[in-house]
Design a protein around this motif. Structure first.
Motif, PDB file in Angstrom:
ATOM      1  N   ASP A 220       0.739  -1.355  -0.052  1.00  0.00           N
ATOM      2  CA  ASP A 220      -0.079  -0.027   0.060  1.00  0.00           C
ATOM      3  C   ASP A 220       1.016   1.385  -0.091  1.00  0.00           C
ATOM      4  N   SER A 221       1.974   1.203   0.841  1.00  0.00           N
ATOM      5  CA  SER A 221       2.664   2.327   1.167  1.00  0.00           C
ATOM      6  C   SER A 221       3.469   2.741  -0.399  1.00  0.00           C
ATOM      7  N   HIS A 222       3.823   1.532  -1.063  1.00  0.00           N
ATOM      8  CA  HIS A 222       4.625   1.795  -2.357  1.00  0.00           C
ATOM      9  C   HIS A 222       3.813   2.284  -3.319  1.00  0.00           C
ATOM     10  N   VAL A 223       2.512   1.908  -3.240  1.00  0.00           N
ATOM     11  CA  VAL A 223       1.552   2.356  -4.207  1.00  0.00           C
ATOM     12  C   VAL A 223       1.396   4.025  -4.402  1.00  0.00           C
ATOM     13  N   GLU A 224       1.094   4.374  -2.868  1.00  0.00           N
ATOM     14  CA  GLU A 224       0.849   5.600  -2.727  1.00  0.00           C
ATOM     15  C   GLU A 224       2.066   6.428  -3.040  1.00  0.00           C
ATOM     16  N   GLU A 225       3.151   5.960  -2.894  1.00  0.00           N
ATOM     17  CA  GLU A 225       4.277   6.903  -3.296  1.00  0.00           C
ATOM     18  C   GLU A 225       4.594   6.867  -4.630  1.00  0.00           C
ATOM     19  N   LEU A 226       4.138   5.711  -5.620  1.00  0.00           N
ATOM     20  CA  LEU A 226       4.049   5.715  -6.943  1.00  0.00           C
ATOM     21  C   LEU A 226       3.160   6.854  -7.357  1.00  0.00           C
ATOM     22  N   LYS A 227       2.200   6.888  -6.928  1.00  0.00           N
ATOM     23  CA  LYS A 227       1.261   7.910  -7.345  1.00  0.00           C
ATOM     24  C   LYS A 227       1.693   9.351  -6.954  1.00  0.00           C
ATOM     25  N   ARG A 238      13.966   6.577 -12.971  1.00  0.00           N
ATOM     26  CA  ARG A 238      14.682   5.747 -12.040  1.00  0.00           C
ATOM     27  C   ARG A 238      14.090   5.391 -10.574  1.00  0.00           C
ATOM     28  N   ARG A 239      13.373   6.459 -10.170  1.00  0.00           N
ATOM     29  CA  ARG A 239      12.637   6.365  -8.888  1.00  0.00           C
ATOM     30  C   ARG A 239      11.339   5.427  -9.184  1.00  0.00           C
ATOM     31  N   LEU A 240      11.024   5.383 -10.260  1.00  0.00           N
ATOM     32  CA  LEU A 240       9.840   4.393 -10.501  1.00  0.00           C
ATOM     33  C   LEU A 240      10.511   2.975 -10.529  1.00  0.00           C
ATOM     34  N   ASP A 241      11.632   2.819 -11.386  1.00  0.00           N
ATOM     35  CA  ASP A 241      12.376   1.660 -11.491  1.00  0.00           C
ATOM     36  C   ASP A 241      12.541   1.150  -9.969  1.00  0.00           C
ATOM     37  N   PHE A 242      12.929   1.673  -8.989  1.00  0.00           N
ATOM     38  CA  PHE A 242      13.241   1.224  -7.774  1.00  0.00           C
ATOM     39  C   PHE A 242      12.059   0.984  -7.075  1.00  0.00           C
ATOM     40  N   LEU A 243      10.826   1.782  -7.130  1.00  0.00           N
ATOM     41  CA  LEU A 243       9.656   1.459  -6.774  1.00  0.00           C
ATOM     42  C   LEU A 243       8.914   0.031  -7.420  1.00  0.00           C
ATOM     43  N   MET A 244       9.244  -0.295  -8.452  1.00  0.00           N
ATOM     44  CA  MET A 244       8.845  -1.617  -9.208  1.00  0.00           C
ATOM     45  C   MET A 244       9.605  -2.828  -8.443  1.00  0.00           C
ATOM     46  N   GLN A 245      10.880  -2.648  -8.379  1.00  0.00           N
ATOM     47  CA  GLN A 245      11.697  -3.495  -7.621  1.00  0.00           C
ATOM     48  C   GLN A 245      11.075  -3.985  -6.029  1.00  0.00           C
ATOM     49  N   VAL A 272       2.082  -9.895 -12.017  1.00  0.00           N
ATOM     50  CA  VAL A 272       1.544  -9.809 -13.314  1.00  0.00           C
ATOM     51  C   VAL A 272       1.412  -8.188 -13.590  1.00  0.00           C
ATOM     52  N   LEU A 273       0.595  -7.539 -12.837  1.00  0.00           N
ATOM     53  CA  LEU A 273       0.240  -5.981 -12.514  1.00  0.00           C
ATOM     54  C   LEU A 273       1.720  -5.497 -12.165  1.00  0.00           C
ATOM     55  N   ILE A 274       2.469  -5.828 -11.629  1.00  0.00           N
ATOM     56  CA  ILE A 274       3.807  -5.216 -11.310  1.00  0.00           C
ATOM     57  C   ILE A 274       4.779  -5.053 -12.752  1.00  0.00           C
ATOM     58  N   GLU A 275       4.842  -6.340 -13.105  1.00  0.00           N
ATOM     59  CA  GLU A 275       5.756  -6.349 -14.580  1.00  0.00           C
ATOM     60  C   GLU A 275       4.947  -5.641 -15.552  1.00  0.00           C
ATOM     61  N   GLN A 276       3.804  -5.440 -15.686  1.00  0.00           N
ATOM     62  CA  GLN A 276       3.069  -4.608 -16.688  1.00  0.00           C
ATOM     63  C   GLN A 276       3.476  -3.164 -16.625  1.00  0.00           C
ATOM     64  N   MET A 277       3.568  -2.706 -15.097  1.00  0.00           N
ATOM     65  CA  MET A 277       3.796  -1.360 -14.934  1.00  0.00           C
ATOM     66  C   MET A 277       5.359  -1.233 -15.214  1.00  0.00           C
ATOM     67  N   ARG A 278       6.240  -2.346 -14.797  1.00  0.00           N
ATOM     68  CA  ARG A 278       7.674  -2.107 -15.063  1.00  0.00           C
ATOM     69  C   ARG A 278       7.767  -1.987 -16.400  1.00  0.00           C
ATOM     70  N   GLU A 279       7.260  -2.706 -17.525  1.00  0.00           N
ATOM     71  CA  GLU A 279       7.364  -2.260 -18.890  1.00  0.00           C
ATOM     72  C   GLU A 279       7.085  -0.927 -19.216  1.00  0.00           C
ATOM     73  N   GLN A 280       6.300  -0.286 -18.722  1.00  0.00           N
ATOM     74  CA  GLN A 280       5.825   0.936 -18.984  1.00  0.00           C
ATOM     75  C   GLN A 280       6.775   2.132 -18.460  1.00  0.00           C
ATOM     76  N   VAL A 281       7.321   1.644 -17.467  1.00  0.00           N
ATOM     77  CA  VAL A 281       8.156   2.505 -16.625  1.00  0.00           C
ATOM     78  C   VAL A 281       9.423   2.632 -17.490  1.00  0.00           C
ATOM     79  N   MET A 282       9.807   1.489 -18.050  1.00  0.00           N
ATOM     80  CA  MET A 282      11.054   1.926 -18.918  1.00  0.00           C
ATOM     81  C   MET A 282      11.031   2.891 -19.959  1.00  0.00           C
TER      82      MET A 282
END
Length: 285
Positions: A220-227, A238-245, A272-282
């Motif tokens: 939950d915390s990581h999702v809020e930071e992501l937003k 790069r910050r989004l890369d870290f959050l995906m990890q 699955v959702l995290i991987e989809q986000m990671r692909e977009q974050v790239m």
């Protein structure tokens, strides 16, 4: 981030065209391709590009098309070379005591007599710089539009992550009760005397090993930071890369501690959702 921009302008007898392309890359990798007359400015164009962009593989190419019908003096005679050639002819005639044949075509075909007047493109440098700035602004705008689209896609998946976390939290109450009942049932089937205090301690220990509250809270915390990061007006890739990890790490831990089919299914959906986000974050700077 994938984007493309091109601009052109006609200056006198020359059409200047800038084409700038960018594709995904972890860092900024900029290349500038210039025609003769502009090579000395390569680093200046790169510096201008780096001030606008922070990430991506970027190729910028300047194309110059000269209208030869309008270009004047495309070919000229080297008068000095002709004079030297004729002087040499006269000396040979003097030494040989006889006339030497030398036609007009012989003279024109002599190396160095005919010179191609190279079109000096460097006179258009300022126009090329102005056009480059315009093309670069167009690329930035294209990337911003792509970024807005990616932001929507990532937020949609981030909200889905939050929904799964809520469902898993509700499910864990049932899972903990089921674990307790299963342990008590097995003990009753064995029909042996049990130390109630020791039993409670072991049950608490077992439930602690299966506890995933921290993992769910961190998700939950990581999702809020992501937003929050997505709202920043600065490079955030790069910050989004870290959050995906971090999100992926919590999802993995959740899967390993699930001890429940529905929770495991939820953990898989999270990955699955995290991987989809990671692909977009790239794609994001």
């Amino acid at each position: 981030m994938t984007a493309f921009s091109n601009c052109e302008v006609t200056v006198d007898d020359t059409v200047l065209i800038w084409e700038i392309r960018s594709v995904n890359h972890r860092f900024l990798d900029a290349s500038v391709y210039l025609p003769e007359g502009f090579h000395a400015e390569e680093n200046n164009f790169k510096d201008a590009l780096k001030k606008k962009l922070g990430r991506g593989k970027v190729d910028a190419k300047l194309i110059c098309k000269v209208d030869e019908n309008q270009a004047k003096g495309a070919v000229q005679l080297n008068e000095q070379a002709i004079k030297e050639l004729l002087d040499a002819k006269h000396k040979l005639e003097f030494l040989s005591k006889k006339a030497l044949g030398l036609s007009t075509m012989d003279i024109l075909n002599w190396p160095g007599v005919m010179e191609e007047n190279q079109h000096d493109l460097s006179v258009h440098l300022e126009a090329a710089k102005t056009l480059f700035a315009k093309a670069l602004d167009g690329l930035v705008k294209s990337r911003e539009e792509e970024g807005a689209r990616l932001k929507t896609l990532i937020l949609t998946r981030a909200n889905s992550v939050s929904e799964i976390v809520v469902d898993v939290k509700k499910r864990r109450i049932e899972v903990n009760n089921a674990v307790r009942e299963k342990a008590l049932k097995k003990l009753s089937e064995i029909d042996v005397a049990v130390d109630e205090n020791r039993l409670e301690q072991e049950l608490v220990y077992l439930l602690q090993r299966l506890d995933v509250d921290e993992e769910l809270d961190r998700l939950d915390s990581h999702v809020e930071e992501l937003k929050a990061v997505l709202e920043r007006d600065e490079p955030i890739g790069r910050r989004l890369d870290f959050l995906m990890q971090e999100l992926n790490r919590e999802a993995n831990t959740l899967a390993s501690k699930a001890n429940d089919g529905e929770t495991t299914k939820g953990a898989v959906e999270l990955k699955v959702l995290i991987e989809q986000m990671r692909e977009q974050v790239m794609n994001i700077e």
